[in-house]
Design a protein around this motif. Sequence first.
Motif, short mmCIF file in Angstrom:
data_model
loop_
_atom_site.label_atom_id
_atom_site.label_comp_id
_atom_site.label_asym_id
_atom_site.label_seq_id
_atom_site.Cartn_x
_atom_site.Cartn_y
_atom_site.Cartn_z
N TYR A 3 0.83 -1.20 0.00
CA TYR A 3 0.00 0.00 0.00
C TYR A 3 0.87 1.26 0.00
O TYR A 3 0.57 2.24 -0.69
CB TYR A 3 -0.93 0.00 1.20
N LEU A 4 1.97 1.23 0.75
CA LEU A 4 2.90 2.35 0.75
C LEU A 4 3.49 2.54 -0.64
O LEU A 4 3.63 3.67 -1.12
CB LEU A 4 4.01 2.12 1.78
N ARG A 5 3.83 1.44 -1.30
CA ARG A 5 4.36 1.52 -2.66
C ARG A 5 3.34 2.18 -3.59
O ARG A 5 3.70 3.02 -4.43
CB ARG A 5 4.71 0.11 -3.15
N TYR A 6 2.08 1.83 -3.42
CA TYR A 6 1.02 2.44 -4.23
C TYR A 6 0.91 3.94 -3.94
O TYR A 6 0.82 4.76 -4.88
CB TYR A 6 -0.32 1.75 -3.94
N LEU A 18 14.57 3.13 -1.39
CA LEU A 18 13.55 3.80 -2.20
C LEU A 18 13.60 3.36 -3.66
O LEU A 18 12.58 3.31 -4.34
CB LEU A 18 13.70 5.32 -2.09
N GLU A 19 14.78 3.02 -4.14
CA GLU A 19 14.89 2.53 -5.52
C GLU A 19 14.21 1.17 -5.68
O GLU A 19 13.82 0.80 -6.79
CB GLU A 19 16.35 2.47 -5.94
N GLU A 20 14.07 0.43 -4.58
CA GLU A 20 13.33 -0.84 -4.63
C GLU A 20 11.81 -0.60 -4.64
O GLU A 20 11.06 -1.39 -5.22
CB GLU A 20 13.68 -1.69 -3.40
N ILE A 21 11.38 0.48 -3.99
CA ILE A 21 9.95 0.73 -3.81
C ILE A 21 9.35 1.54 -4.97
O ILE A 21 8.23 1.27 -5.41
CB ILE A 21 9.71 1.49 -2.48
N ILE A 22 10.11 2.51 -5.45
CA ILE A 22 9.59 3.44 -6.46
C ILE A 22 9.97 2.95 -7.86
O ILE A 22 11.09 2.50 -8.09
CB ILE A 22 10.15 4.86 -6.21
N PHE A 79 0.05 9.61 4.10
CA PHE A 79 0.64 8.41 4.69
C PHE A 79 0.16 8.14 6.12
O PHE A 79 0.69 7.25 6.78
CB PHE A 79 2.18 8.53 4.71
N ARG A 80 -0.81 8.89 6.61
CA ARG A 80 -1.15 8.86 8.04
C ARG A 80 -1.54 7.46 8.54
O ARG A 80 -1.32 7.15 9.70
CB ARG A 80 -2.26 9.86 8.36
N ASN A 81 -2.12 6.63 7.67
CA ASN A 81 -2.57 5.30 8.12
C ASN A 81 -1.51 4.21 7.96
O ASN A 81 -1.75 3.06 8.33
CB ASN A 81 -3.84 4.90 7.37
N VAL A 82 -0.34 4.58 7.41
CA VAL A 82 0.75 3.60 7.31
C VAL A 82 2.02 4.12 7.98
O VAL A 82 3.06 3.47 7.91
CB VAL A 82 1.06 3.25 5.83
#
Length: 222
Positions: free
Chosen positions: A3-6, A174-178, A210-213
């Motif tokens: 979800y953070l990645r999204y 971040l390069e893994e996530i984005i 991002f408040r819920n994660v």
Amino acid sequence: MSYLRYLLNEELVEIYSEVRDFSRKLCTDIFEALILTILSQNTSSINMWRAFNELKRRIGCTPQDLYRARIKDIEDAIRIAGMYRIRSRKIKLLVKKIVEEYNGDLSFLKDMPLEKARALLLSLPGVGYKTADIILLFCFNKHVFPIDTHIFRISRRLGLIDQKDGYEVLRRKLEEIIKPENYKLVHLALIRHGRKICKPQNPLCEHCIFRNVCPYSMSSRK
């Protein structure tokens, strides 16, 4: 994490949609970008641009212009940015190496493998990780994600890294996530987010995407 990645790849850039136009207007001349980076340190963007424009007006902003210029003339041109003596010496050291070792032209970096181009940039006087990565991403479209103080703060609050972790740890994370095609827009959007919402003091967590994660946000609500 999915979800953070999204949120990072999709929602964040929609919230700060103005970065799409801004990214197209960014300086893509490698030498001018290097000079702007020196002028931007510990000053406002307004004073950075005033100093840069005055430098161009009085002296010019090519390696050859600044190589020939007297250091006193550079100091006078960039005085408004503050720390003008330190900045002018950084500029002269940088220019000396670029002119004497690379004939004033770094465009060949575009065709070099990422790690070799990065190593060469890091060998230039006054160029650190962030500056090198900004040049590689925005001037040469290479897939590297630059980290600044806002991105550090947001990432630590999100729990992506520990307090002790440094630049390279976060960059690789971040390069893994984005997605690589999103590096420019997400980089700019995170900086906007750090200035407007995830501030150093009194962050506006209730308005944060991002408040819920975010562990920092959730702990502040307890």
